[in-house]
Design an enzyme around this catalytic site. Structure first.
Site, short mmCIF file in Angstrom:
data_model
loop_
_atom_site.label_atom_id
_atom_site.label_comp_id
_atom_site.label_asym_id
_atom_site.label_seq_id
_atom_site.Cartn_x
_atom_site.Cartn_y
_atom_site.Cartn_z
N ASP A 134 0.83 -1.20 0.00
CA ASP A 134 0.00 0.00 0.00
C ASP A 134 0.87 1.25 0.00
O ASP A 134 0.56 2.24 -0.67
CB ASP A 134 -0.91 0.03 1.24
N ALA A 135 1.97 1.21 0.76
CA ALA A 135 2.84 2.39 0.87
C ALA A 135 3.47 2.72 -0.49
O ALA A 135 3.53 3.88 -0.89
CB ALA A 135 3.92 2.14 1.91
N LEU A 155 -40.02 -10.09 5.56
CA LEU A 155 -41.47 -10.02 5.75
C LEU A 155 -42.14 -11.31 5.32
O LEU A 155 -41.72 -11.94 4.36
CB LEU A 155 -42.06 -8.88 4.91
N GLU A 181 -48.07 1.01 2.71
CA GLU A 181 -47.14 1.73 1.83
C GLU A 181 -46.68 0.76 0.75
O GLU A 181 -46.76 -0.46 0.93
CB GLU A 181 -45.93 2.24 2.63
N LYS A 201 -44.39 -1.65 -1.50
CA LYS A 201 -43.19 -2.45 -1.23
C LYS A 201 -42.25 -2.26 -2.40
O LYS A 201 -42.48 -2.74 -3.50
CB LYS A 201 -43.56 -3.93 -1.08
N GLU A 220 -34.99 1.38 1.70
CA GLU A 220 -34.53 0.76 0.46
C GLU A 220 -33.65 1.71 -0.33
O GLU A 220 -34.03 2.86 -0.56
CB GLU A 220 -35.71 0.47 -0.45
N LYS A 250 -48.28 -2.57 8.30
CA LYS A 250 -47.63 -2.70 9.61
C LYS A 250 -48.58 -2.24 10.71
O LYS A 250 -49.26 -1.22 10.53
CB LYS A 250 -46.36 -1.83 9.66
N CYS A 309 -23.02 -39.75 -12.04
CA CYS A 309 -22.19 -40.91 -11.71
C CYS A 309 -22.76 -42.21 -12.26
O CYS A 309 -22.15 -43.26 -12.12
CB CYS A 309 -22.01 -41.03 -10.19
N CYS A 355 -20.75 -40.39 -5.67
CA CYS A 355 -21.26 -39.48 -6.69
C CYS A 355 -20.56 -38.13 -6.56
O CYS A 355 -20.72 -37.44 -5.55
CB CYS A 355 -22.77 -39.31 -6.54
S1 IVH Z 1 -40.48 -3.30 6.35
C1 IVH Z 1 -39.34 -5.49 9.86
N1 IVH Z 1 -41.40 -1.82 4.36
O1 IVH Z 1 -38.85 -5.94 1.60
C2 IVH Z 1 -39.83 -5.29 8.50
N2 IVH Z 1 -39.80 -3.49 3.87
O2 IVH Z 1 -39.47 -8.74 1.82
C3 IVH Z 1 -38.76 -4.97 7.56
N3 IVH Z 1 -39.11 -3.60 1.56
O3 IVH Z 1 -36.17 -6.67 3.73
C4 IVH Z 1 -39.14 -4.45 6.31
N4 IVH Z 1 -40.37 -1.95 0.84
O4 IVH Z 1 -35.91 -4.73 2.07
C5 IVH Z 1 -40.59 -2.82 4.72
N5 IVH Z 1 -42.21 -0.44 2.70
C6 IVH Z 1 -41.43 -1.43 3.08
C7 IVH Z 1 -40.61 -2.09 2.16
C8 IVH Z 1 -39.81 -3.13 2.60
C9 IVH Z 1 -39.47 -2.87 0.51
C10 IVH Z 1 -38.17 -4.72 1.52
C11 IVH Z 1 -37.18 -4.74 2.66
C12 IVH Z 1 -37.38 -6.07 3.33
C13 IVH Z 1 -38.04 -6.87 2.26
C14 IVH Z 1 -38.86 -8.00 2.83
#
Ligand code: IVH
Length: 705
Positions: free
Chosen positions: A35-36, A85, A118, A120, A175, A299, A418, A439
């Protein structure tokens, strides 16, 4: 080294030389200089450029920000695990989820469960740790327990503020994603760059925005990330010293107020009809959203309820993903290949004419087993309908050339690797290769599994490497991996000193391995990660588990003559008798039998004992909170008023206690609710401590503080 003295020539030489060392370091993992020495070259180049600004080259190393060496991304444990999830596919599944929540919390009819909803989003989750308001670390999800350090990379994402007005520790989770338009532009740019360099065939092209986001974030050189259009959307939090609100919606709004993007579609919704309407609304606008989504997430809004609900395995009880239906496409089935798994399972794989399904090019699909081939009536040459849902392996869901008059495609009767006979038991769906350890496919698959991420996780020892070692006779059993030497490795690669040293170091680092990983790595049938963890928890150490297995094997041998009985109930009873102490809550008769069958083979025992000469599985430390009831046996009886039985049990287990169904001499504590009867009496007779539901609540909250 022939270093020219004239500044222009010297700078040209430095540009080539530094680029060469970058490639050796980053791509080949085989640096030639320290590195040096590398830093000295970079410094010299910088000094020459300062003295001769007119001579700065377009390909100057100083223009490649962050070209300084850095190792592969470091792994760091999460302060709180990053969960995944559970999925719902129909509104009925969502209804069931709400019902489960209600039952777990023992809610009265008058109490409503409000949920946040919300989209996903299809990106990769990331945890951003702020300490006293400053971003100090960013980790990818990794395996949920440990992630990769992407702090430098995340600092280049404009959506993510370097500071937030939160005191103490606050981890924002969400995300990292790439917008659809940015993804298309990135692929176009990568192609144009490759064309300019005269090699369009070598252009890197990402399959979809998610892959592009992952590939752009997980870079050793943050300058590469900086040049990629990454975005961020917060959807939760991890460790937090103080929460700004007592509801999911309230905390998310606060996070939004701190300058982090939160979904504009985040809402509080109540009642199944409203959830269904929300889902339909988002599905209708899905194609118009700037980013890919694959469903919506609900949630439980109240955080006190989230805390009580806790989690099962890797997903919280308080959230669920309601997925959109899978995407479909039509293509031709070209060929059916047979893959041999590490337990000898033969899996038919469909080789397809490449087709795009939901933005991803698909060339293979699993056909699962002979029954599935028969059910679909597929033969090579048929037109088929393909379905892909999220990360799930693509499936063939329909055969358009179906002809009931044709005989089913003949499943091969010999292992393609095999040549040993392929057989399947009377109640089994899968054909298996009977070649066992002769195998090569099984041996190699076992070794690959052994070193893989969720097992021993040996860095640098991937599938290809293992295949080569196996072919050359260097590694036949897991223990062989730990006996590899520098002399064996050196001749395998030109200039391979650093590679060999790194690999041996990575192997050495795994000589102390958690007991559950050790068990999972052995590749015993039915022993997945969760079962391995149950086994580790139930027995505590390899020695203790070994004793139980030895006892089971003795019984098994004495009862072996009764094998051949087919009646199912009898089989289960026999299995119970044989597997005795192996049977616990998490370990059913099928698993117990698989463990004993594995242990009954001498070559397996030899391989394990041999391995134990090389590695020391440590007793697993579980993340239970220290408490007055750790390690004790607790019985709940009577009617509990403030919580369901499931919740009580989950609380006890989180505190390290075992929950038993009946009172015996080994019971330490009885928690009695209203109208407790015979168990209470028995506890009194045996002189066992009895407490009420409120005392229990105090133990639980005491342990939490
Ligand atoms: S909550 C404890 N909310 O989906 C709950 N996840 O399939 C953790 N994701 O690992 C996740 N949109 O990467 C949550 N509105 C949202 C999300 C979301 C995308 C992803 C997240 C999670 C994965 C699970």
């Amino acid at each position: 080294m022939n270093a020219p003295a004239d500044p222009a020539a010297r700078m040209a030489w430095l540009a080539t030389e530094i680029a060469r060392h970058d490639a050796l370091y980053h791509d080949a993992d085989a640096p030639e200089i320290s590195d040096a020495e590398y830093d000295a070259l970079v410094t010299e180049n910088r000094a020459l450029e300062a003295a001769h600004p007119d001579l700065v080259r377009p390909d100057s190393p100083s223009k490649r920000v962050g070209a300084a060496p850095s190792g592969p991304l470091a792994k760091v444990a999460h302060a709180r695990p990053m969960l995944s999830l559970d999925n719902a596919f129909a509104i009925a599944d969502v209804e069931e989820f709400v019902g489960r929540v209600r039952r777990f919390l023992a809610l009265g009819d008058s109490e409503n469960v409000a949920l946040t909803a919300e989209p996903k989003i299809d990106g990769l989750s990331c945890s951003l740790r702020y300490e006293d308001g400053r971003l100090v670390r960013a980790l990818t999800r990794g395996d949920g327990q440990t992630g990769e350090d992407v702090t430098a990379n995340v600092r280049t994402i404009a959506d993510i503020p370097a500071t937030i007005p939160a005191a103490g520790v606050f981890e924002v989770r969400g995300e990292v994603y790439m917008a659809k338009a940015d993804f298309a532009a990135l692929n176009a740019r990568l192609l144009a760059e490759a064309e300019q360099a005269g090699d369009p065939a070598k252009a890197r092209q990402f399959a979809n925005p998610r892959n592009a986001a992952a590939g752009s974030l997980r870079q050793k050189d943050a300058a590469t990330t900086a040049a990629r259009p990454l975005r961020f959307l917060a959807h939760g939090w991890g460790e937090a010293d103080t929460l700004p609100a007592e509801t999911q919606l309230g905390v998310m709004q606060a996070i939004g107020g701190w300058g982090l993007p939160v979904s504009p579609d985040l809402e509080r919704v109540e009642g199944i009809a409203a959830l269904a309407a929300y889902y339909a609304r988002i599905e209708a606008v899905r194609a118009d959203l700037p980013f890919d989504i694959d469903g919506v997430v609900y949630k439980v809004d109240r955080l006190d309820w989230q805390r009580r609900l806790g989690q099962v395995a890797r997903a919280p009880r308080w959230a669920i993903a309601h997925k959109f239906p899978a995407q479909r496409a039509e293509t031709t089935l070209e060929r059916i290949d047979i893959q041999v798994g590490r337990t000898g399972k033969l899996t038919p794989v469909a080789r397809l004419t490449p087709v795009t399904v939901g933005g991803v090019v698909v060339t293979n699909a699993t056909l699962h087993n002979a029954d599935e081939i028969e059910r679909l009536g597929v033969h090579p040459g048929d037109r088929v309908v393909l379905q892909r849902a999220g990360d799930v392996i693509p499936q063939i869901v329909e055969n358009l050339t179906r002809d009931p008059g044709r005989a089913p495609w003949p499943f091969p009767l010999a292992c393609p690797e095999c040549g040993s006979a392929a057989e399947r038991g009377p109640d089994e769906v899968d054909y298996r290769c009977t070649g066992g350890l002769v195998c090569p496919a099984q041996q190699v698959e076992r070794l690959i599994h052994f070193a893989s991420r969720h097992a021993f996780d040996i860095e640098g020892l991937g599938a290809r490497q293992i295949q080569e070692f196996y072919q050359d006779g260097l590694v036949r059993t897991p223990a062989d991996i730990f006996r590899l030497t520098e002399e064996q490795l050196l001749p395998r690669k030109k200039d391979g000193r650093v590679w060999a040293a790194n690999l041996l170091k990575a192997i050495d680092a795994k000589r102390a391995v958690p007991m559950d990983r050790f068990l999972f790595a052995l590749g015993v049938r039915h022993v997945g990660e969760v079962t391995a963890r149950d086994l580790a928890r139930d027995h505590g150490s390899i020695a203790a588990l070994g004793r139980v297995i030895r006892a089971g094997l003795r019984t098994r041998r004495s009862l072996l003559p009764t094998i051949g009985e087919t009646e199912r109930k009898f089989e289960i009873r026999r299995a119970k008798a044989i597997s005795g102490a192996l049977l616990t809550k998490g370990i059913g008769p099928e698993v117990a039998e698989a463990i004993l069958a594995f242990a009954a083979e001498k070559h397996n025992r030899d391989a394990v004992f041999d391995l134990l000469r090389e590695v020391a599985p440590s007793d697993v430390v579980f993340h239970t909170r220290p408490s007055a009831v750790s390690g004790k046996s607790v019985v709940f009886t009577g009617k509990l008023l403030t919580m369901s039985r499931d919740e009580a049990k989950a609380q006890a287990e989180a505190l390290g206690a075992k929950v038993a169904a009946s009172v015996s001499r080994s019971t330490h504590l009885v928690v009695a609710g209203a109208d407790a009867g015979s168990k209470l009496k028995k506890a009194a007779e045996l002189g066992i401590e009895v407490i009420g539901e409120d005392d229990w609540a105090r133990i639980v909250s005491g342990a939490a503080s």
